[in-house]
Design an enzyme around this catalytic site. Sequence first.
Site, PDB file in Angstrom:
ATOM      1  N   ARG A  34      77.622  59.219   8.394  1.00  0.00           N
ATOM      2  CA  ARG A  34      77.395  59.929   9.669  1.00  0.00           C
ATOM      3  C   ARG A  34      78.664  60.565  10.212  1.00  0.00           C
ATOM      4  NH1 ARG A  34      74.723  55.052  11.908  1.00  0.00           N
ATOM      5  NH2 ARG A  34      75.009  54.361   9.776  1.00  0.00           N
ATOM      6  N   GLU A  88      80.269  41.039   7.403  1.00  0.00           N
ATOM      7  CA  GLU A  88      79.835  39.731   7.906  1.00  0.00           C
ATOM      8  C   GLU A  88      79.658  38.769   6.714  1.00  0.00           C
ATOM      9  OE1 GLU A  88      76.446  40.169  10.337  1.00  0.00           O
ATOM     10  OE2 GLU A  88      76.477  38.077  10.988  1.00  0.00           O
TER      11      GLU A  88
HETATM   12  P1  AMP Z   1      82.277  48.349  11.562  1.00  0.00           P
HETATM   13  O1  AMP Z   1      83.071  48.438  10.291  1.00  0.00           O
HETATM   14  O2  AMP Z   1      81.759  46.971  11.840  1.00  0.00           O
HETATM   15  O3  AMP Z   1      83.035  48.931  12.751  1.00  0.00           O
HETATM   16  O4  AMP Z   1      80.956  49.214  11.365  1.00  0.00           O
HETATM   17  C1  AMP Z   1      80.996  50.577  11.531  1.00  0.00           C
HETATM   18  C2  AMP Z   1      80.084  51.289  10.575  1.00  0.00           C
HETATM   19  O5  AMP Z   1      78.794  50.699  10.530  1.00  0.00           O
HETATM   20  C3  AMP Z   1      79.907  52.714  11.027  1.00  0.00           C
HETATM   21  O6  AMP Z   1      79.907  53.564   9.889  1.00  0.00           O
HETATM   22  C4  AMP Z   1      78.570  52.710  11.744  1.00  0.00           C
HETATM   23  O7  AMP Z   1      77.871  53.892  11.489  1.00  0.00           O
HETATM   24  C5  AMP Z   1      77.832  51.493  11.196  1.00  0.00           C
HETATM   25  N1  AMP Z   1      77.240  50.651  12.254  1.00  0.00           N
HETATM   26  C6  AMP Z   1      77.627  49.400  12.573  1.00  0.00           C
HETATM   27  N2  AMP Z   1      76.883  48.888  13.561  1.00  0.00           N
HETATM   28  C7  AMP Z   1      75.992  49.844  13.913  1.00  0.00           C
HETATM   29  C8  AMP Z   1      74.951  49.952  14.913  1.00  0.00           C
HETATM   30  N3  AMP Z   1      74.655  48.942  15.753  1.00  0.00           N
HETATM   31  N4  AMP Z   1      74.280  51.112  14.984  1.00  0.00           N
HETATM   32  C9  AMP Z   1      74.560  52.135  14.148  1.00  0.00           C
HETATM   33  N5  AMP Z   1      75.513  52.102  13.197  1.00  0.00           N
HETATM   34  C10 AMP Z   1      76.231  50.970  13.064  1.00  0.00           C
END
Ligand code: AMP
Length: 182
Positions: A66, A103
Amino acid sequence: MTLSIQEKTFLINSIRDINDFPKPGIVFKDITTLLADKDAYALLMKHLNKRYSTYDLSHVAGIDARGFIFGAALAQMLGIGFVPIRKKGKLPYTTVSEKYALEYGVDEVEVHIDAFSNVKNPRVLLIDDLIATGGTAYAAASLINKVGATCVEACFIMGLDFLDGQSKLREAVNVYTVIGVD
Ligand code: AMP
């Protein structure tokens, strides 16, 4: 150069919450509804264009997948190049990679080794739709530095403020979130 409360509310309302996707307990922030709304998409992109027009950037780097939608559009508006940071195994040329913790388990992002080598002293904006734990963005920012570029700022349309994913990333790079989500 921030959005008004009304403009932020308009953007927040254009994003759809999907409960229990991709697994129970997760509220997935669905930006397809923002993209389909020409006024919301235009408001967001004009705001980002205005903010970053003074940053003297050479590239926007978008995170798979995205981050590509916002990053490629912004790069065109700024008149600079676009570089994709992809999930493992998708890029065809020699890559540099970085693992990060999920996770459960690990994931990996990659960039072409010569991705920014078409300019001297590349200055890069990293962009994605959302920061949750910050693991993906931290790995992506590390990759940008590994291949000899400077990551000037990391930009997200949304930040999940309750997760505080931003603090570790902020130690490495400036962080900007358009909308904070509780
Ligand atoms: P993180 O590495 O945990 O910051 O996760 C970020 C990535 O996961 C990004 O590419 C987001 O598009 C996706 N992502 C994580 N949580 C969500 C959520 N609740 N809604 C949409 N996309 C998410």
